[in-house]
Design a protein around this motif. Structure first.
Motif, PDB file in Angstrom:
ATOM      1  N   GLU A 140       0.836  -1.204   0.000  1.00 25.14           N
ATOM      2  CA  GLU A 140       0.000   0.000   0.000  1.00 25.14           C
ATOM      3  C   GLU A 140       0.872   1.256   0.000  1.00 25.14           C
ATOM      4  O   GLU A 140       0.582   2.222  -0.698  1.00 25.14           O
ATOM      5  CB  GLU A 140      -0.930   0.001   1.216  1.00 25.14           C
ATOM      6  CG  GLU A 140      -2.033  -1.023   1.128  1.00 25.14           C
ATOM      7  CD  GLU A 140      -2.852  -1.118   2.410  1.00 25.14           C
ATOM      8  OE1 GLU A 140      -2.564  -0.386   3.388  1.00 25.14           O
ATOM      9  OE2 GLU A 140      -3.776  -1.941   2.444  1.00 25.14           O
ATOM     10  N   GLU A 175       0.967   4.062  -2.927  1.00 25.05           N
ATOM     11  CA  GLU A 175       0.727   5.466  -2.590  1.00 25.05           C
ATOM     12  C   GLU A 175       1.918   6.327  -3.018  1.00 25.05           C
ATOM     13  O   GLU A 175       1.737   7.429  -3.560  1.00 25.05           O
ATOM     14  CB  GLU A 175       0.480   5.616  -1.082  1.00 25.05           C
ATOM     15  CG  GLU A 175       0.067   7.002  -0.653  1.00 25.05           C
ATOM     16  CD  GLU A 175      -1.279   7.426  -1.216  1.00 25.05           C
ATOM     17  OE1 GLU A 175      -1.434   8.630  -1.480  1.00 25.05           O
ATOM     18  OE2 GLU A 175      -2.175   6.575  -1.396  1.00 25.05           O
ATOM     19  N   ARG A 195       1.724   6.798  -6.708  1.00 22.53           N
ATOM     20  CA  ARG A 195       0.685   7.787  -7.036  1.00 22.53           C
ATOM     21  C   ARG A 195       1.196   9.215  -6.792  1.00 22.53           C
ATOM     22  O   ARG A 195       0.980  10.111  -7.606  1.00 22.53           O
ATOM     23  CB  ARG A 195      -0.571   7.541  -6.194  1.00 22.53           C
ATOM     24  CG  ARG A 195      -1.402   6.398  -6.653  1.00 22.53           C
ATOM     25  CD  ARG A 195      -2.691   6.315  -5.842  1.00 22.53           C
ATOM     26  NE  ARG A 195      -3.299   5.021  -6.019  1.00 22.53           N
ATOM     27  CZ  ARG A 195      -3.893   4.326  -5.067  1.00 22.53           C
ATOM     28  NH1 ARG A 195      -3.980   4.813  -3.842  1.00 22.53           N
ATOM     29  NH2 ARG A 195      -4.425   3.163  -5.332  1.00 22.53           N
TER      30      ARG A 195
END
Length: 145
Positions: free
Chosen positions: A122, A126, A129
């Motif tokens: 995760e 992130e 992104r």
């Protein structure tokens, strides 16, 4: 970019330490069991040896006193063998309990490692992104000017 830090790393460390302690305990019980099994084998060997000697001496002739001493010793050996079998049975039970405890400790540790891996994925997603967002902003900024 900020480095990944798992906020529950201490829990994983404790679970690993617990598994190591259970493994050590399991190994100790296993070694003790093997020693007790060796003692039992030695007792059986002694018993067979005495029975063979008794058989040989009966063929030659043996006094009643000597015969009684041999029978008493054989009774003692049988008693020791029975006690040793009970000891082994108890240790086998302890070993099984420790094996179950070890299995549970490994499962718990694996669960926590899986959770950490999931959090890492995760975090990486992130980060990717955020990086893409910065690239897009930079491209927009350059095309604007």
């Amino acid at each position: 970019m900020k480095k990944f830090q798992f906020h529950l790393q201490k829990v994983i460390d404790i679970k690993e330490k617990n598994r190591e302690l259970v493994e050590w305990s399991y190994t100790k019980i296993l070694n003790d069991l093997q020693k007790e099994e060796k003692k039992l084998a030695d007792l059986f060997s002694d018993k067979q040896q005495i029975e063979k000697q008794l058989s040989d001496e009966q063929k030659k002739g043996i006094t009643i006193i000597k015969l009684q001493q041999v029978y008493d010793y054989l009774a003692f050996l049988r008693s020791q063998i029975n006690q040793q079998k009970e000891m082994i049975k108890k240790q086998e039970h302890q070993l099984q309990e420790k094996k179950d405890e070890l299995k549970e400790a490994k499962i718990e540790e694996k669960i926590w490692h899986h959770y950490k891996d999931k959090r890492l994925q995760e975090y990486l997603l992130e980060s990717k992104r955020d990086e893409q967002k910065q690239i897009d902003e930079l491209a927009t900024y350059r095309s604007y000017y």
